[in-house]
Design a protein around this motif. Structure first.
Motif, PDB file in Angstrom:
ATOM      1  N   LEU A  92       0.827  -1.209   0.000  1.00  0.00           N
ATOM      2  CA  LEU A  92       0.000   0.000   0.000  1.00  0.00           C
ATOM      3  C   LEU A  92       0.860   1.257   0.000  1.00  0.00           C
ATOM      4  N   GLY A  93       1.952   1.239   0.762  1.00  0.00           N
ATOM      5  CA  GLY A  93       2.859   2.380   0.792  1.00  0.00           C
ATOM      6  C   GLY A  93       3.580   2.575  -0.525  1.00  0.00           C
ATOM      7  N   SER A  94       3.990   1.482  -1.145  1.00  0.00           N
ATOM      8  CA  SER A  94       4.671   1.548  -2.440  1.00  0.00           C
ATOM      9  C   SER A  94       3.752   2.133  -3.510  1.00  0.00           C
ATOM     10  N   ASN A  95       2.466   1.796  -3.433  1.00  0.00           N
ATOM     11  CA  ASN A  95       1.500   2.335  -4.408  1.00  0.00           C
ATOM     12  C   ASN A  95       1.362   3.848  -4.291  1.00  0.00           C
ATOM     13  N   LEU A  96       1.367   4.352  -3.053  1.00  0.00           N
ATOM     14  CA  LEU A  96       1.315   5.808  -2.865  1.00  0.00           C
ATOM     15  C   LEU A  96       2.555   6.464  -3.454  1.00  0.00           C
ATOM     16  N   PHE A  97       3.706   5.853  -3.222  1.00  0.00           N
ATOM     17  CA  PHE A  97       4.962   6.399  -3.728  1.00  0.00           C
ATOM     18  C   PHE A  97       4.972   6.395  -5.259  1.00  0.00           C
ATOM     19  N   ASN A  98       4.417   5.346  -5.856  1.00  0.00           N
ATOM     20  CA  ASN A  98       4.370   5.255  -7.318  1.00  0.00           C
ATOM     21  C   ASN A  98       3.600   6.427  -7.928  1.00  0.00           C
ATOM     22  N   LEU A  99       2.549   6.858  -7.262  1.00  0.00           N
ATOM     23  CA  LEU A  99       1.757   7.968  -7.792  1.00  0.00           C
ATOM     24  C   LEU A  99       2.521   9.290  -7.703  1.00  0.00           C
ATOM     25  N   GLN A 100       3.490   9.370  -6.797  1.00  0.00           N
ATOM     26  CA  GLN A 100       4.350  10.561  -6.770  1.00  0.00           C
ATOM     27  C   GLN A 100       5.315  10.539  -7.955  1.00  0.00           C
ATOM     28  N   ILE A 101       5.698   9.339  -8.365  1.00  0.00           N
ATOM     29  CA  ILE A 101       6.522   9.206  -9.575  1.00  0.00           C
ATOM     30  C   ILE A 101       5.711   9.656 -10.792  1.00  0.00           C
ATOM     31  N   LEU A 102       4.416   9.369 -10.777  1.00  0.00           N
ATOM     32  CA  LEU A 102       3.559   9.830 -11.879  1.00  0.00           C
ATOM     33  C   LEU A 102       3.531  11.356 -11.931  1.00  0.00           C
ATOM     34  N   PHE A 103       3.537  11.998 -10.767  1.00  0.00           N
ATOM     35  CA  PHE A 103       3.627  13.458 -10.722  1.00  0.00           C
ATOM     36  C   PHE A 103       4.933  13.946 -11.353  1.00  0.00           C
ATOM     37  N   LEU A 104       6.044  13.307 -10.993  1.00  0.00           N
ATOM     38  CA  LEU A 104       7.340  13.687 -11.562  1.00  0.00           C
ATOM     39  C   LEU A 104       7.370  13.441 -13.069  1.00  0.00           C
ATOM     40  N   THR A 105       6.703  12.371 -13.495  1.00  0.00           N
ATOM     41  CA  THR A 105       6.616  12.076 -14.932  1.00  0.00           C
ATOM     42  C   THR A 105       5.860  13.183 -15.653  1.00  0.00           C
ATOM     43  N   ASP A 106       4.798  13.695 -15.024  1.00  0.00           N
ATOM     44  CA  ASP A 106       4.029  14.798 -15.600  1.00  0.00           C
ATOM     45  C   ASP A 106       4.881  16.061 -15.687  1.00  0.00           C
ATOM     46  N   VAL A 107       5.731  16.273 -14.679  1.00  0.00           N
ATOM     47  CA  VAL A 107       6.633  17.430 -14.702  1.00  0.00           C
ATOM     48  C   VAL A 107       7.605  17.322 -15.879  1.00  0.00           C
ATOM     49  N   MET A 108       8.097  16.112 -16.140  1.00  0.00           N
ATOM     50  CA  MET A 108       9.039  15.901 -17.237  1.00  0.00           C
ATOM     51  C   MET A 108       8.384  16.084 -18.603  1.00  0.00           C
ATOM     52  N   TYR A 109       7.109  15.684 -18.708  1.00  0.00           N
ATOM     53  CA  TYR A 109       6.398  15.768 -19.986  1.00  0.00           C
ATOM     54  C   TYR A 109       5.844  17.186 -20.142  1.00  0.00           C
ATOM     55  N   GLN A 110       6.499  18.004 -20.930  1.00  0.00           N
ATOM     56  CA  GLN A 110       6.185  19.434 -20.973  1.00  0.00           C
ATOM     57  C   GLN A 110       5.253  19.847 -22.114  1.00  0.00           C
ATOM     58  N   ASP A 111       4.744  18.890 -22.890  1.00  0.00           N
ATOM     59  CA  ASP A 111       3.820  19.247 -23.971  1.00  0.00           C
ATOM     60  C   ASP A 111       2.464  19.690 -23.422  1.00  0.00           C
ATOM     61  N   SER A 112       2.027  19.004 -22.374  1.00  0.00           N
ATOM     62  CA  SER A 112       0.746  19.305 -21.721  1.00  0.00           C
ATOM     63  C   SER A 112       0.679  18.445 -20.465  1.00  0.00           C
ATOM     64  N   ALA A 113      -0.457  18.490 -19.779  1.00  0.00           N
ATOM     65  CA  ALA A 113      -0.667  17.551 -18.676  1.00  0.00           C
ATOM     66  C   ALA A 113      -0.637  16.141 -19.266  1.00  0.00           C
ATOM     67  N   ILE A 114       0.130  15.240 -18.669  1.00  0.00           N
ATOM     68  CA  ILE A 114       0.363  13.937 -19.289  1.00  0.00           C
ATOM     69  C   ILE A 114      -0.909  13.102 -19.401  1.00  0.00           C
ATOM     70  N   LEU A 115      -1.852  13.293 -18.477  1.00  0.00           N
ATOM     71  CA  LEU A 115      -3.081  12.504 -18.527  1.00  0.00           C
ATOM     72  C   LEU A 115      -3.969  12.895 -19.703  1.00  0.00           C
TER      73      LEU A 115
END
Length: 320
Positions: free
Chosen positions: A241-264
């Protein structure tokens, strides 16, 4: 050739992440970073590094479906690990020996975060802050607050463990070396997965959500299996459960890296089905933690986890 590279990269990622976890555990116990919260963060970061490098590389090669699908798929696969272990070891009744007080709040936060992602996928025209989706910023801020509140109310509990294999200096060098290996192998995993999707005609969301996610989540499987063998069921469930929360923070960092638009905004709708599957699986985990403890038939006890396992494979087949 692509299949061989994919399999080899997956194997290296798994082995590298296992050593990351091992070295990270030594560092957290033998250094000034031995506090419970910091140690947990270090281990979570270590086991999530494969997902981090894989998603970052997917952004670099402009395959957002693999980047997002890898994170959501890893969360789903992590929950599958707990469900399948609960079925296999049904006589041990994992959830009845785990603390609902410790694990349900984490599951609730994970459920909330996943629902926010689903809303963003349904309504892709979300507000952006510097090309980052406001929903991802919200998840990041809420996670920081949750960690702060958890740390302020948590008592420090240290277990005296003596690691006879590595000293601190060796563990630090080993951790750095394993990090480099995982970074390279995770990049190869993303690139070969992208090629695999192109050659076979498979949906990139499927490749990211199931094939790559399964490969990057196998270290968690090893960790959960070890915890079950030690009869530490609370750690087995809590680490997932803790690892899953951490993974979603990686998704935030991935969105920061993807600068074309919001990644979703740039992903296939099939990712929404993975997120919905994740919600279903979290709800079942919470049900298992909260239901009345009994001594009935072991198959009756394991029925919810068996249902989760079957639904996972049905959804996998449907998306494929």
């Amino acid at each position: 050739m692509v299949y061989g590279i994919f399999i080899a990269a997956a194997f290296v990622v798994i082995m590298g992440a296992i050593y990351l976890n091992r070295f990270g555990d030594v560092i957290s116990r033998k250094s000034a970073l031995s506090g419970a919260a910091v140690g947990t963060f270090l281990i979570a970061g270590a086991t999530s590094l494969p997902e981090l490098t894989t998603s970052f590389t997917a952004v670099y090669i402009d395959n957002t479906d693999i980047a997002v699908g890898n994170m959501l798929g890893s969360n789903v696969f992590n929950l599958l690990i707990i469900a399948s272990m609960d079925v296999v070891y049904r006589r041990k009744k994992l959830f009845q020996h785990a603390s609902a007080r410790d694990n349900v709040p984490t599951a609730l936060i994970g459920l909330l975060f996943t629902l926010i992602i689903i809303i963003a996928l349904i309504n892709p025209g979300s507000i952006e802050l510097f090309n980052v989706g406001v929903e991802m910023v919200l998840i990041f801020v809420m996670y920081a607050v949750y960690i702060k509140l958890s740390n302020s109310s948590e008592e420090e509990k240290e277990e005296e463990q003596v690691d006879k294999d590595y000293n601190l200096k060796t563990a630090i060098y080993g951790f750095i070396g394993a990090s480099v290996v995982v970074f390279v192998a995770g990049s190869a995993l993303s690139i070969s997965g992208d090629r695999l999707a192109t050659i076979t005609g498979m949906n990139s969301s499927f490749v990211g959500s199931f094939l790559i996610a399964a490969a990057t989540s196998l270290p968690e499987f090893v960790a959960v299996l070890a915890a079950i063998k030690m009869a530490n069921y609370n750690m087995a469930i809590g680490s997932i459960l803790g690892s899953n929360l951490f993974n979603l923070q990686i998704l935030f960092l991935t969105d920061v890296m993807y600068q074309d638009s919001a990644i979703l905004k740039a992903v296939h709708t099939s990712n929404m089905y993975i997120a919905i599957l994740c919600v279903f699986m979290i709800v079942v985990v919470m049900f298992n933690l909260l239901r009345t403890k009994g001594t009935g038939n072991t198959w009756m006890y394991a029925a919810p986890s068996l249902l989760v396992t079957l639904v996972y494979f049905v959804v996998s087949y449907t998306i494929f």
